[in-house]
Motif scaffolding. Structure first.
Motif, PDB file in Angstrom:
ATOM      1  N   LEU A  33       0.822  -1.217   0.000  1.00 43.95           N
ATOM      2  CA  LEU A  33       0.000   0.000   0.000  1.00 43.95           C
ATOM      3  C   LEU A  33       0.845   1.251   0.000  1.00 43.95           C
ATOM      4  CD1 LEU A  33      -2.497  -1.668   2.244  1.00 43.95           C
ATOM      5  CD2 LEU A  33      -3.272  -0.301   0.357  1.00 43.95           C
ATOM      6  N   PHE A  34       0.323   2.271  -0.652  1.00 47.57           N
ATOM      7  CA  PHE A  34       1.024   3.532  -0.840  1.00 47.57           C
ATOM      8  C   PHE A  34       0.076   4.698  -0.587  1.00 47.57           C
ATOM      9  CE2 PHE A  34       4.580   1.731  -3.284  1.00 47.57           C
ATOM     10  CZ  PHE A  34       4.030   0.546  -3.732  1.00 47.57           C
ATOM     11  N   TRP A  35       0.670   5.819  -0.248  1.00 41.57           N
ATOM     12  CA  TRP A  35      -0.024   7.097  -0.301  1.00 41.57           C
ATOM     13  C   TRP A  35       0.725   7.994  -1.281  1.00 41.57           C
ATOM     14  CZ3 TRP A  35      -4.607   8.782   1.330  1.00 41.57           C
ATOM     15  CH2 TRP A  35      -5.291   8.061   2.315  1.00 41.57           C
ATOM     16  N   TYR A  36      -0.041   8.582  -2.222  1.00 39.26           N
ATOM     17  CA  TYR A  36       0.493   9.546  -3.161  1.00 39.26           C
ATOM     18  C   TYR A  36      -0.164  10.895  -2.888  1.00 39.26           C
ATOM     19  CZ  TYR A  36       2.834   6.146  -6.175  1.00 39.26           C
ATOM     20  OH  TYR A  36       3.676   5.189  -6.674  1.00 39.26           O
ATOM     21  N   VAL A  37       0.572  11.958  -3.169  1.00 41.34           N
ATOM     22  CA  VAL A  37       0.044  13.310  -3.017  1.00 41.34           C
ATOM     23  C   VAL A  37       0.125  14.014  -4.372  1.00 41.34           C
ATOM     24  CG1 VAL A  37       2.281  14.226  -2.238  1.00 41.34           C
ATOM     25  CG2 VAL A  37       0.176  15.453  -1.686  1.00 41.34           C
ATOM     26  N   GLN A  38      -0.890  14.811  -4.641  1.00 39.85           N
ATOM     27  CA  GLN A  38      -0.950  15.565  -5.903  1.00 39.85           C
ATOM     28  C   GLN A  38      -1.303  17.011  -5.586  1.00 39.85           C
ATOM     29  OE1 GLN A  38      -4.162  14.561  -8.614  1.00 39.85           O
ATOM     30  NE2 GLN A  38      -2.831  14.831 -10.378  1.00 39.85           N
ATOM     31  N   TYR A  39      -0.387  17.904  -5.891  1.00 39.26           N
ATOM     32  CA  TYR A  39      -0.611  19.332  -5.665  1.00 39.26           C
ATOM     33  C   TYR A  39      -1.128  19.969  -6.949  1.00 39.26           C
ATOM     34  CZ  TYR A  39       2.379  18.467  -1.623  1.00 39.26           C
ATOM     35  OH  TYR A  39       2.919  17.967  -0.464  1.00 39.26           O
ATOM     36  N   SER A  40      -2.263  20.654  -6.855  1.00 39.55           N
ATOM     37  CA  SER A  40      -2.800  21.433  -7.981  1.00 39.55           C
ATOM     38  C   SER A  40      -2.781  20.678  -9.307  1.00 39.55           C
ATOM     39  CB  SER A  40      -2.009  22.745  -8.154  1.00 39.55           C
ATOM     40  OG  SER A  40      -2.060  23.499  -6.991  1.00 39.55           O
ATOM     41  N   ARG A  41      -3.301  19.449  -9.306  1.00 39.51           N
ATOM     42  CA  ARG A  41      -3.427  18.638 -10.528  1.00 39.51           C
ATOM     43  C   ARG A  41      -2.098  18.480 -11.256  1.00 39.51           C
ATOM     44  NH1 ARG A  41      -8.127  15.868 -11.663  1.00 39.51           N
ATOM     45  NH2 ARG A  41      -8.172  16.438 -13.851  1.00 39.51           N
ATOM     46  N   GLN A  42      -1.016  18.446 -10.487  1.00 44.98           N
ATOM     47  CA  GLN A  42       0.285  18.181 -11.093  1.00 44.98           C
ATOM     48  C   GLN A  42       0.602  16.707 -10.955  1.00 44.98           C
ATOM     49  OE1 GLN A  42       3.216  20.978  -9.750  1.00 44.98           O
ATOM     50  NE2 GLN A  42       1.894  22.725 -10.129  1.00 44.98           N
ATOM     51  N   LEU A  48       4.252   7.890   0.910  1.00 42.50           N
ATOM     52  CA  LEU A  48       4.618   6.814   1.825  1.00 42.50           C
ATOM     53  C   LEU A  48       4.353   5.472   1.181  1.00 42.50           C
ATOM     54  CD1 LEU A  48       2.916   7.771   5.232  1.00 42.50           C
ATOM     55  CD2 LEU A  48       5.358   7.703   4.783  1.00 42.50           C
ATOM     56  N   ARG A  49       5.127   4.471   1.584  1.00 45.30           N
ATOM     57  CA  ARG A  49       4.800   3.093   1.254  1.00 45.30           C
ATOM     58  C   ARG A  49       4.858   2.288   2.546  1.00 45.30           C
ATOM     59  NH1 ARG A  49       9.536   1.126  -2.753  1.00 45.30           N
ATOM     60  NH2 ARG A  49       8.411  -0.822  -2.521  1.00 45.30           N
ATOM     61  N   HIS A  50       3.944   1.375   2.710  1.00 47.70           N
ATOM     62  CA  HIS A  50       3.795   0.763   4.028  1.00 47.70           C
ATOM     63  C   HIS A  50       4.999  -0.073   4.418  1.00 47.70           C
ATOM     64  CE1 HIS A  50       2.664  -3.222   2.332  1.00 47.70           C
ATOM     65  NE2 HIS A  50       2.988  -3.669   3.530  1.00 47.70           N
ATOM     66  N   ILE A  51       5.706  -0.627   3.434  1.00 45.38           N
ATOM     67  CA  ILE A  51       6.800  -1.523   3.793  1.00 45.38           C
ATOM     68  C   ILE A  51       7.997  -0.748   4.346  1.00 45.38           C
ATOM     69  CG2 ILE A  51       6.121  -3.322   2.192  1.00 45.38           C
ATOM     70  CD1 ILE A  51       8.321  -2.338   0.326  1.00 45.38           C
ATOM     71  N   SER A  52       8.072   0.547   4.075  1.00 46.25           N
ATOM     72  CA  SER A  52       9.236   1.289   4.547  1.00 46.25           C
ATOM     73  C   SER A  52       9.031   1.848   5.944  1.00 46.25           C
ATOM     74  CB  SER A  52       9.583   2.413   3.571  1.00 46.25           C
ATOM     75  OG  SER A  52       8.491   3.277   3.435  1.00 46.25           O
ATOM     76  N   ARG A  53       7.772   1.964   6.341  1.00 43.53           N
ATOM     77  CA  ARG A  53       7.429   2.413   7.696  1.00 43.53           C
ATOM     78  C   ARG A  53       8.147   3.725   8.079  1.00 43.53           C
ATOM     79  NH1 ARG A  53       4.493  -0.889  10.555  1.00 43.53           N
ATOM     80  NH2 ARG A  53       5.044   0.147  12.489  1.00 43.53           N
ATOM     81  N   GLY A  58       6.077  14.584   8.155  1.00 45.85           N
ATOM     82  CA  GLY A  58       5.294  14.438   9.369  1.00 45.85           C
ATOM     83  C   GLY A  58       4.135  13.460   9.251  1.00 45.85           C
ATOM     84  N   PHE A  59       3.924  12.890   8.062  1.00 47.08           N
ATOM     85  CA  PHE A  59       2.845  11.940   7.860  1.00 47.08           C
ATOM     86  C   PHE A  59       3.310  10.522   8.181  1.00 47.08           C
ATOM     87  CE2 PHE A  59      -0.608  14.245   5.951  1.00 47.08           C
ATOM     88  CZ  PHE A  59      -0.031  15.332   5.317  1.00 47.08           C
ATOM     89  N   THR A  60       2.415   9.740   8.757  1.00 44.64           N
ATOM     90  CA  THR A  60       2.656   8.326   8.980  1.00 44.64           C
ATOM     91  C   THR A  60       1.414   7.552   8.574  1.00 44.64           C
ATOM     92  OG1 THR A  60       1.857   8.461  11.261  1.00 44.64           O
ATOM     93  CG2 THR A  60       4.235   8.688  10.926  1.00 44.64           C
ATOM     94  N   ALA A  61       1.614   6.276   8.298  1.00 52.13           N
ATOM     95  CA  ALA A  61       0.477   5.410   7.983  1.00 52.13           C
ATOM     96  C   ALA A  61       0.818   4.003   8.433  1.00 52.13           C
ATOM     97  CB  ALA A  61       0.171   5.434   6.492  1.00 52.13           C
ATOM     98  N   ASP A  62      -0.125   3.363   9.050  1.00 51.64           N
ATOM     99  CA  ASP A  62       0.080   1.991   9.515  1.00 51.64           C
ATOM    100  C   ASP A  62      -0.896   1.055   8.832  1.00 51.64           C
ATOM    101  OD1 ASP A  62       0.765   3.292  12.745  1.00 51.64           O
ATOM    102  OD2 ASP A  62       2.185   2.280  11.412  1.00 51.64           O
ATOM    103  N   LEU A  63      -0.368  -0.050   8.349  1.00 53.92           N
ATOM    104  CA  LEU A  63      -1.217  -1.044   7.722  1.00 53.92           C
ATOM    105  C   LEU A  63      -1.870  -1.892   8.797  1.00 53.92           C
ATOM    106  CD1 LEU A  63      -2.212  -2.516   5.192  1.00 53.92           C
ATOM    107  CD2 LEU A  63      -0.128  -3.908   5.294  1.00 53.92           C
ATOM    108  N   ASN A  64      -3.182  -1.943   8.795  1.00 57.23           N
ATOM    109  CA  ASN A  64      -3.938  -2.757   9.735  1.00 57.23           C
ATOM    110  C   ASN A  64      -4.633  -3.840   8.932  1.00 57.23           C
ATOM    111  OD1 ASN A  64      -5.985  -3.843  11.421  1.00 57.23           O
ATOM    112  ND2 ASN A  64      -5.966  -1.995  12.679  1.00 57.23           N
TER     113      ASN A  64
END
Lengths: 109, 114
Positions: A33-42, A48-53, A58-64
């Protein structure tokens, strides 16, 4: 079939408030699992990717796996965090990503 | 600059026409992926090429086709365009074809069909 759901299309918070962007997935195997960010349709940028922890900006994400969730969190939102956030799943059968519908985060001053 | 180059950045064309979108992957990357981002469908995977060969197909319409050339750049051809084809088309590249390889997105081509 794999599916990613982001239940909130828009999340509006004040600067300094905590943020949680929700992501739920359905997949029969072991997902990546991943999180991607897109600023102003760019272009989409990997956040983040869950395997890298790791923690990025300042963002975090935990796979549950029990709740099939991968929520993105930040304790204190900044105005520059305002963007579209996409949760994505990559199966172990190939390298294509399945994206959620995205959540627009607006951080108000 | 991510290293993935997409041209043109913007394209406006009429219904029924045909257009070609181009993507040059990052140096050293052999895989190219195409995604479509539209307001109603969100981000959808279209097709994946690795070293000139098609590896996977997603929700790609029959009116659309793609190829990857020996120099590894890729083109996405969209024909008999409809208003609903208006979208942002992203290309991404990675070194390999398997799930252990992360990939990098280009800045996209914004297609407007009028």
């Amino acid at each position: 079939a794999q599916r990613v759901t982001q239940p909130e299309k828009l999340l509006s918070v004040f600067k300094g408030a905590p943020v949680e962007l929700k992501c739920n997935y359905s997949y029969s195997g072991s997902p990546e699992l991943f999180w991607y960010v897109q600023y102003s349709r760019q272009r989409l940028q990997l956040l983040l990717r869950h395997i890298s922890r790791e923690s990025i900006k300042g963002f975090t994400a935990d796979l549950n796996k029990g709740e099939t969730s991968f929520h993105l969190k930040k304790p204190f939102a900044q105005e520059e965090d305002s963007a579209m956030y996409y949760c994505a799943l990559r199966s172990n059968a190939g390298n294509m990503l399945t994206f959620g519908g995205g959540t627009r985060l607006m951080v108000k001053p | 600059d991510s290293g993935v180059t997409q041209t043109p950045k913007h394209l406006i064309t009429a219904t029924g026409q045909r257009v070609t979108l181009r993507c040059s992957p990052r140096s050293g990357d052999l895989s190219v992926y195409w995604y479509q981002q539209s307001l109603d469908q969100g981000l959808q995977f279209l097709i994946h090429y690795y070293n000139g060969e098609e590896r996977a197909k997603g929700n790609i319409l029959e009116r659309f086709s793609a190829q990857q050339f020996p120099d590894l750049h890729s083109e996405l051809n969209l024909s008999s365009l409809e208003l609903g084809d208006s979208a942002l088309y992203f290309c991404a590249s990675s070194v390999g074809a398997g799930p252990t390889y992360g990939y990098t997105f280009g800045s996209g081509t914004r297609l407007t069909v009028v």
